[in-house]
Design an enzyme around this catalytic site. Structure first.
Site, PDB file in Angstrom:
ATOM      1  N   LYS A 216       2.439   4.437   1.441  1.00  0.00           N
ATOM      2  CA  LYS A 216       2.668   4.910   2.806  1.00  0.00           C
ATOM      3  C   LYS A 216       2.540   6.424   2.801  1.00  0.00           C
ATOM      4  CE  LYS A 216       5.863   4.635   6.715  1.00  0.00           C
ATOM      5  NZ  LYS A 216       5.512   5.928   7.265  1.00  0.00           N
TER       6      LYS A 216
ATOM      7  N   ARG B 202       4.691  -4.840  17.574  1.00  0.00           N
ATOM      8  CA  ARG B 202       5.460  -4.657  16.347  1.00  0.00           C
ATOM      9  C   ARG B 202       5.946  -6.042  15.971  1.00  0.00           C
ATOM     10  NH1 ARG B 202       7.702   0.180  14.891  1.00  0.00           N
ATOM     11  NH2 ARG B 202       7.619   1.142  16.920  1.00  0.00           N
TER      12      ARG B 202
ATOM     13  N   GLU C 190       0.849  -1.199   0.000  1.00  0.00           N
ATOM     14  CA  GLU C 190       0.000   0.000   0.000  1.00  0.00           C
ATOM     15  C   GLU C 190       0.876   1.238   0.000  1.00  0.00           C
ATOM     16  OE1 GLU C 190      -2.445  -0.266   3.484  1.00  0.00           O
ATOM     17  OE2 GLU C 190      -3.536  -2.007   2.742  1.00  0.00           O
TER      18      GLU C 190
HETATM   19  P1  AMP Z   1       6.496   5.028  10.999  1.00  0.00           P
HETATM   20  O1  AMP Z   1       5.692   6.151  11.596  1.00  0.00           O
HETATM   21  O2  AMP Z   1       7.641   5.496  10.174  1.00  0.00           O
HETATM   22  O3  AMP Z   1       6.850   3.961  12.003  1.00  0.00           O
HETATM   23  O4  AMP Z   1       5.561   4.248   9.920  1.00  0.00           O
HETATM   24  C1  AMP Z   1       4.350   3.622  10.270  1.00  0.00           C
HETATM   25  C2  AMP Z   1       3.212   4.592  10.063  1.00  0.00           C
HETATM   26  O5  AMP Z   1       2.925   4.767   8.668  1.00  0.00           O
HETATM   27  C3  AMP Z   1       1.867   4.108  10.585  1.00  0.00           C
HETATM   28  O6  AMP Z   1       1.790   4.287  11.972  1.00  0.00           O
HETATM   29  C4  AMP Z   1       0.900   4.999   9.850  1.00  0.00           C
HETATM   30  O7  AMP Z   1       0.746   6.215  10.535  1.00  0.00           O
HETATM   31  C5  AMP Z   1       1.634   5.332   8.554  1.00  0.00           C
HETATM   32  N1  AMP Z   1       0.985   4.818   7.343  1.00  0.00           N
HETATM   33  C6  AMP Z   1       0.878   5.503   6.179  1.00  0.00           C
HETATM   34  N2  AMP Z   1       0.250   4.776   5.248  1.00  0.00           N
HETATM   35  C7  AMP Z   1      -0.074   3.582   5.807  1.00  0.00           C
HETATM   36  C8  AMP Z   1      -0.732   2.405   5.337  1.00  0.00           C
HETATM   37  N3  AMP Z   1      -1.185   2.290   4.097  1.00  0.00           N
HETATM   38  N4  AMP Z   1      -0.882   1.378   6.215  1.00  0.00           N
HETATM   39  C9  AMP Z   1      -0.406   1.459   7.479  1.00  0.00           C
HETATM   40  N5  AMP Z   1       0.218   2.549   7.971  1.00  0.00           N
HETATM   41  C10 AMP Z   1       0.395   3.610   7.147  1.00  0.00           C
END
Ligand code: AMP
Length: 657
Positions: free
Chosen positions: A340, A507, A338
């Site tokens: 991000k 996680r 998906e």
């Molecule tokens: P990080 O904040 O770098 O740990 O990355 C994980 C975060 O990406 C999640 O907590 C969401 O806020 C964000 N995110 C963005 N797009 C998606 C998606 N399609 N599925 C899940 N999380 C997403």
């Protein structure tokens, strides 16, 4: 035994002097076993320094200054003197103890405080608002302090500040719940090599317990001989039998302490309880309620825990991988990929016409996003649900995504919301569902949850969309999708295991992120130095720390001085960081200041090295600020374990060492 305030104080003193996590856990297990049901909530909240369970949004709202005034009133010492002592010692708790002792009050004059009374008074103070409330709060607190004995004052003051300094946080409380209501699990390595279980621990905490020990263990080991002497019962059974009973039902092991021969089995048994407790906890966000459920209804009770609508849950977290191939290795083939999105994660609760939005820090931001609230009302076809997505801002004219920093202005804004809503319009991309129409769906595989989501969402561009997704087993196709996502201005892609359940708060590798950047770390600032020359008056050389979720401690890992701008117009500046950090200074020693762990910053670095100079045992080479992560709480910072993993990964890649 009635377990109340005076008993807990004695135990706090013990805990403060102990560094072994295993020993701390033994003490906590005893507490849980001896505390009557009615007091369990208070005892656990007190140990962890929380006035309310984690999901309650209220705060006590007593600043250090106000507390010093209350101390001044209670002990009859000038506020300047208390301030001076505080600057020297950095622990208001110890100062309260000292001043209370100086009062030379006879023991008779102290009345015995109960936990119930303390919680009642402090919760009453938390509810006070408006004119005169500050003075009233101060009187309530000095009233409590007057009644407390010296040692009690120390912990009362620390409790009011929410910092108990005994090294007990969620991780250890969770281990204690498992140990008290189920079993403690060890494997023989811990007796033979690490020596973490000592003779003292066995003699002090393990008398009259029921042991289940693998027949294959080396039973002639002196510690096992000792165990046999002091135990109530030792059941020696073959390892295979332990495996068989536990695969049937963990609780059927019926022993206080289980010691396996294989570390694989022992850690698997332990981990199964850790997940059971963590998952239930993540759903209701109240560790004392979890303890109560474990106590009253055991394993079954924990398995049946359901979230409460409008009470935020802890969301499933993503792991990082560097390549598509790595992603396939972890989540299997085929996998879902998906976009991000670079916004903020929103957990949305809906019941009929009411919608509440929480951030990943579990903060309620419903008021700030009336647009998203109405989109959800119009576009989600379910009586009630908990769904997840990424809220993202876009440019009204060009329709391009805005960077997260821009959207974060909306999160912070408390007034003129209609105006900022027009300036920074937002939409949501939904990507998961936890609960729908009174059913908890976390056990369903991701592909089914996505189907449910597709079923209840009516998509409309720039309002509510489903996260753009492909399902593939082809590396090339996934790479094309990754590039496409980056060209569209997203941060990267997510890879998801189609058959995996939703694991709240964990996680676990069911959901991965792939971003082109170097792995960054989110760390907490715990200290700094007053700058010189052009940085005079500003804090600089910020001391960074990672988090240990077992003990709640922040362990230092390096000093940050690069990536910070001299002028605010150019980005995050020394001035800006100083403004944020200054109110949280808790101690000054010459140029050096100690800062309460509050602010999370994202940093890049060249490498992680082992180092005896920092309390984490690691040091970052050339850390550089990427951005302030005010969407994260200190407890969400990267953990010591994560640092260790990256360190190991680096070694694996042969970068160094
Ligand atoms: P990080 O904040 O770098 O740990 O990355 C994980 C975060 O990406 C999640 O907590 C969401 O806020 C964000 N995110 C963005 N797009 C998606 C998606 N399609 N599925 C899940 N999380 C997403």
């Amino acid at each position: 035994m009635v377990f109340d305030f005076k008993d807990i104080i004695e135990i706090m003193e013990k805990l403060e002097g102990i560094s072994s996590k295993i020993e701390k856990t033994q003490i906590l297990i005893n507490i849980l076993k001896n505390t009557p049901k009615e007091n369990l909530e208070y005892v656990l909240l007190f140990l962890m320094g929380n006035i309310y369970p984690e999901h309650v949004e209220k705060e006590l709202g007593i600043s250090q200054n106000l507390l010093m005034k209350a101390m001044s009133k209670a002990y009859g010492h000038g506020i300047e003197e208390i301030e001076r002592m505080w600057k020297e010692k950095g622990d208001l708790g110890r100062i309260a103890e000292e001043l209370c002792e100086k009062r030379k009050q006879t023991a008779l004059l102290f009345s015995s405080l109960t936990l119930r009374e303390i919680f009642n008074v402090l919760r009453q103070a938390a509810d006070m608002e408006g004119e005169g409330s500050i003075d009233k709060k101060m009187s309530l607190i000095s009233g409590l302090l007057i009644k407390a004995k010296p040692k009690e004052s120390k912990y009362l003051v620390r409790f009011i500040l929410g910092d108990m300094r005994i090294g007990v946080a969620e991780g250890l409380v969770r281990d204690a719940i498992i140990g008290a209501y189920f079993s403690q699990f060890y494997w023989i390595d811990i007796f033979t090599s690490q020596q973490s279980i000592t003779e003292e621990i066995i003699l002090r905490y393990w008398k009259n317990k029921v042991f289940l020990i693998s027949k294959e263990a080396e039973l002639s080991h002196p510690l096992f001989v000792l165990i046999k002497k002091i135990a109530k019962e030792v059941k020696e059974i073959p390892e295979r039998e332990i495996e068989r009973i536990s695969s049937f039902h963990y609780s059927k092991l019926k022993a206080d302490i289980v010691i396996t021969s294989s570390s694989e089995l022992g850690s698997r048994l332990r981990q199964s309880y850790v997940e059971l407790v963590d998952e239930a906890y993540a759903l209701i966000n109240d560790i004392s309620q979890i303890a109560l459920i474990a106590y009253e209804d055991g394993e079954e009770g924990l398995r049946e825990v359901k979230p409460v609508i409008f009470r935020p849950i802890k969301v499933m977290l993503a792991q990082k991988v560097n390549t598509i191939i790595e992603a396939f290795n972890v989540v299997g083939k085929p996998a879902a990929f998906e976009y991000k999105f670079d916004g903020f994660r929103a957990q949305i609760h809906k019941n009929k016409d009411k919608v509440v939005i929480f951030t990943r820090r579990l903060e309620n931001v419903t008021k700030q996003f009336p647009d998203i609230v109405s989109y959800i009302k119009e576009h989600i076809n379910a009586e009630n649900c908990i769904i997840e997505g990424e809220i993202i801002g876009y440019n009204k004219q060009t329709k391009e995504w805005l960077p997260f920093q821009k959207l974060s202005q909306r999160i912070k804004r408390k007034y003129y919301i209609e105006k900022i809503k027009e300036e920074i319009p937002a939409m949501i991309h939904l990507f998961d569902v936890v609960y729908v129409d009174d059913e908890l769906v976390i056990k369903k595989p991701f592909k089914d949850r996505r189907r449910i989501l597709e079923h209840i969402v009516r998509e409309e561009d720039f309002k509510v969309m489903l996260a753009k997704q492909i399902i593939t087993e082809d590396v090339k196709e996934a790479e094309r999708f990754y590039k496409e996502s980056l060209t569209k201005g997203n941060e990267g892609i997510m890879a998801k295991n189609l058959n995996a359940p939703y694991k709240p708060g964990l996680r676990v590798g069911n959901m991965l992120k792939i971003k082109p950047t170097l792995e960054t770390l989110d760390l907490v600032i715990v200290g700094a130095e007053w700058g010189e020359g052009k940085r005079a008056g500003y804090l600089s050389s910020y001391e960074l720390a990672c988090y240990d979720p077992d003990t709640g401690e922040f362990l230092t890992i390096g000093k940050l001085g690069t990536g910070i701008k001299e002028k605010s117009e150019e980005g995050t500046s020394f001035e800006e960081l100083t403004e944020i950090l200054k109110p949280h200074i808790i101690k000054e020693e010459g140029k050096h200041v100690v800062i309460e762990p509050r602010l999370v910053v994202e940093v890049t670095y060249e490498e992680i090295q082992k180092s005896p100079h920092y309390t984490s045992g690691f040091a970052l080479r050339f850390p550089r600020l990427v951005r302030v992560r005010d969407d994260k709480s200190p407890e969400e910072a990267d953990t010591l374990e994560r640092v260790y993993q990256i360190y190991e990964m680096q070694r694996g890649r042969g970068i160094r060492g």
